[in-house]
Design a protein around this motif. Structure first.
Motif, PDB file in Angstrom:
ATOM      1  N   GLU A   2       0.841  -1.204   0.000  1.00 45.21           N
ATOM      2  CA  GLU A   2       0.000   0.000   0.000  1.00 45.21           C
ATOM      3  C   GLU A   2       0.878   1.257   0.000  1.00 45.21           C
ATOM      4  O   GLU A   2       0.613   2.215  -0.733  1.00 45.21           O
ATOM      5  N   LEU A   3       1.940   1.236   0.795  1.00 43.69           N
ATOM      6  CA  LEU A   3       2.865   2.361   0.852  1.00 43.69           C
ATOM      7  C   LEU A   3       3.531   2.585  -0.501  1.00 43.69           C
ATOM      8  O   LEU A   3       3.645   3.719  -0.972  1.00 43.69           O
ATOM      9  N   SER A   4       3.919   1.506  -1.144  1.00 44.20           N
ATOM     10  CA  SER A   4       4.540   1.596  -2.461  1.00 44.20           C
ATOM     11  C   SER A   4       3.591   2.227  -3.476  1.00 44.20           C
ATOM     12  O   SER A   4       3.985   3.107  -4.247  1.00 44.20           O
ATOM     13  N   GLU A   5       2.348   1.806  -3.471  1.00 42.45           N
ATOM     14  CA  GLU A   5       1.353   2.358  -4.387  1.00 42.45           C
ATOM     15  C   GLU A   5       1.103   3.842  -4.104  1.00 42.45           C
ATOM     16  O   GLU A   5       0.961   4.645  -5.032  1.00 42.45           O
ATOM     17  N   LEU A   6       1.050   4.205  -2.836  1.00 44.37           N
ATOM     18  CA  LEU A   6       0.819   5.608  -2.486  1.00 44.37           C
ATOM     19  C   LEU A   6       1.992   6.488  -2.900  1.00 44.37           C
ATOM     20  O   LEU A   6       1.802   7.620  -3.356  1.00 44.37           O
ATOM     21  N   LEU A   7       3.207   5.972  -2.762  1.00 41.07           N
ATOM     22  CA  LEU A   7       4.378   6.745  -3.181  1.00 41.07           C
ATOM     23  C   LEU A   7       4.393   6.945  -4.691  1.00 41.07           C
ATOM     24  O   LEU A   7       4.754   8.022  -5.178  1.00 41.07           O
ATOM     25  N   LYS A   8       3.964   5.927  -5.442  1.00 45.41           N
ATOM     26  CA  LYS A   8       3.864   6.069  -6.896  1.00 45.41           C
ATOM     27  C   LYS A   8       2.810   7.102  -7.260  1.00 45.41           C
ATOM     28  O   LYS A   8       3.008   7.935  -8.157  1.00 45.41           O
ATOM     29  N   ALA A   9       1.671   7.060  -6.557  1.00 47.14           N
ATOM     30  CA  ALA A   9       0.598   8.022  -6.817  1.00 47.14           C
ATOM     31  C   ALA A   9       1.064   9.438  -6.496  1.00 47.14           C
ATOM     32  O   ALA A   9       0.762  10.378  -7.239  1.00 47.14           O
ATOM     33  N   GLN A  10       1.824   9.596  -5.404  1.00 51.85           N
ATOM     34  CA  GLN A  10       2.333  10.910  -5.042  1.00 51.85           C
ATOM     35  C   GLN A  10       3.290  11.437  -6.110  1.00 51.85           C
ATOM     36  O   GLN A  10       3.240  12.611  -6.480  1.00 51.85           O
ATOM     37  N   PHE A  11       4.137  10.570  -6.630  1.00 53.02           N
ATOM     38  CA  PHE A  11       5.063  10.981  -7.678  1.00 53.02           C
ATOM     39  C   PHE A  11       4.306  11.448  -8.918  1.00 53.02           C
ATOM     40  O   PHE A  11       4.618  12.496  -9.496  1.00 53.02           O
ATOM     41  N   LYS A  12       3.294  10.679  -9.316  1.00 52.96           N
ATOM     42  CA  LYS A  12       2.511  11.052 -10.492  1.00 52.96           C
ATOM     43  C   LYS A  12       1.814  12.392 -10.295  1.00 52.96           C
ATOM     44  O   LYS A  12       1.769  13.224 -11.210  1.00 52.96           O
ATOM     45  N   LEU A  13       1.279  12.610  -9.098  1.00 51.84           N
ATOM     46  CA  LEU A  13       0.610  13.881  -8.817  1.00 51.84           C
ATOM     47  C   LEU A  13       1.598  15.046  -8.838  1.00 51.84           C
ATOM     48  O   LEU A  13       1.287  16.129  -9.337  1.00 51.84           O
ATOM     49  N   ARG A  14       2.803  14.824  -8.308  1.00 49.28           N
ATOM     50  CA  ARG A  14       3.813  15.886  -8.342  1.00 49.28           C
ATOM     51  C   ARG A  14       4.216  16.224  -9.769  1.00 49.28           C
ATOM     52  O   ARG A  14       4.428  17.388 -10.103  1.00 49.28           O
ATOM     53  N   LEU A  48      -2.467  19.242 -13.199  1.00 48.97           N
ATOM     54  CA  LEU A  48      -3.226  18.850 -12.015  1.00 48.97           C
ATOM     55  C   LEU A  48      -4.273  19.916 -11.708  1.00 48.97           C
ATOM     56  O   LEU A  48      -3.933  21.067 -11.435  1.00 48.97           O
ATOM     57  N   SER A  49      -5.544  19.517 -11.767  1.00 45.52           N
ATOM     58  CA  SER A  49      -6.604  20.489 -11.511  1.00 45.52           C
ATOM     59  C   SER A  49      -6.988  20.535 -10.028  1.00 45.52           C
ATOM     60  O   SER A  49      -7.328  21.590  -9.509  1.00 45.52           O
ATOM     61  N   ASP A  50      -6.924  19.401  -9.340  1.00 47.04           N
ATOM     62  CA  ASP A  50      -7.307  19.347  -7.926  1.00 47.04           C
ATOM     63  C   ASP A  50      -6.056  19.139  -7.074  1.00 47.04           C
ATOM     64  O   ASP A  50      -5.632  18.015  -6.829  1.00 47.04           O
ATOM     65  N   THR A  51      -5.469  20.230  -6.621  1.00 52.15           N
ATOM     66  CA  THR A  51      -4.212  20.139  -5.881  1.00 52.15           C
ATOM     67  C   THR A  51      -4.390  19.590  -4.471  1.00 52.15           C
ATOM     68  O   THR A  51      -3.411  19.233  -3.825  1.00 52.15           O
TER      69      THR A  51
END
Length: 64
Positions: free
Chosen positions: A17-29, A37-40
């Motif tokens: 779960e942590l790995s997936e969240l870190l990937k999602a954070q990278f994509k959002l950054r 990114l429309s919803d910061t």
């Protein structure tokens, strides 16, 4: 994501779960950097979820 839901999971699934969240954070950054990114507020939500997962992992490690 609630901490009570995370407490029910084992350490391996929490690490996944942590790995997936870190990937999602990278994509959002990256989306924020390229002005796509429309919803910061998503950045803050993912950051807090990462903190929750890390906290539960630390709690489970200290219980052993």
């Amino acid at each position: 994501m609630k901490a009570s839901d995370l407490n029910a999971k084992d350490v391996n699934s929490l690490n996944n779960e942590l790995s997936e969240l870190l990937k999602a954070q990278f994509k959002l950054r990256m989306q924020k950097g390229t002005q796509q990114l429309s919803d910061t507020s998503q950045l803050g939500k993912v950051k807090r979820d990462i903190a929750r997962v890390k906290t539960v992992i630390a709690q489970k490690a200290s219980q052993k």
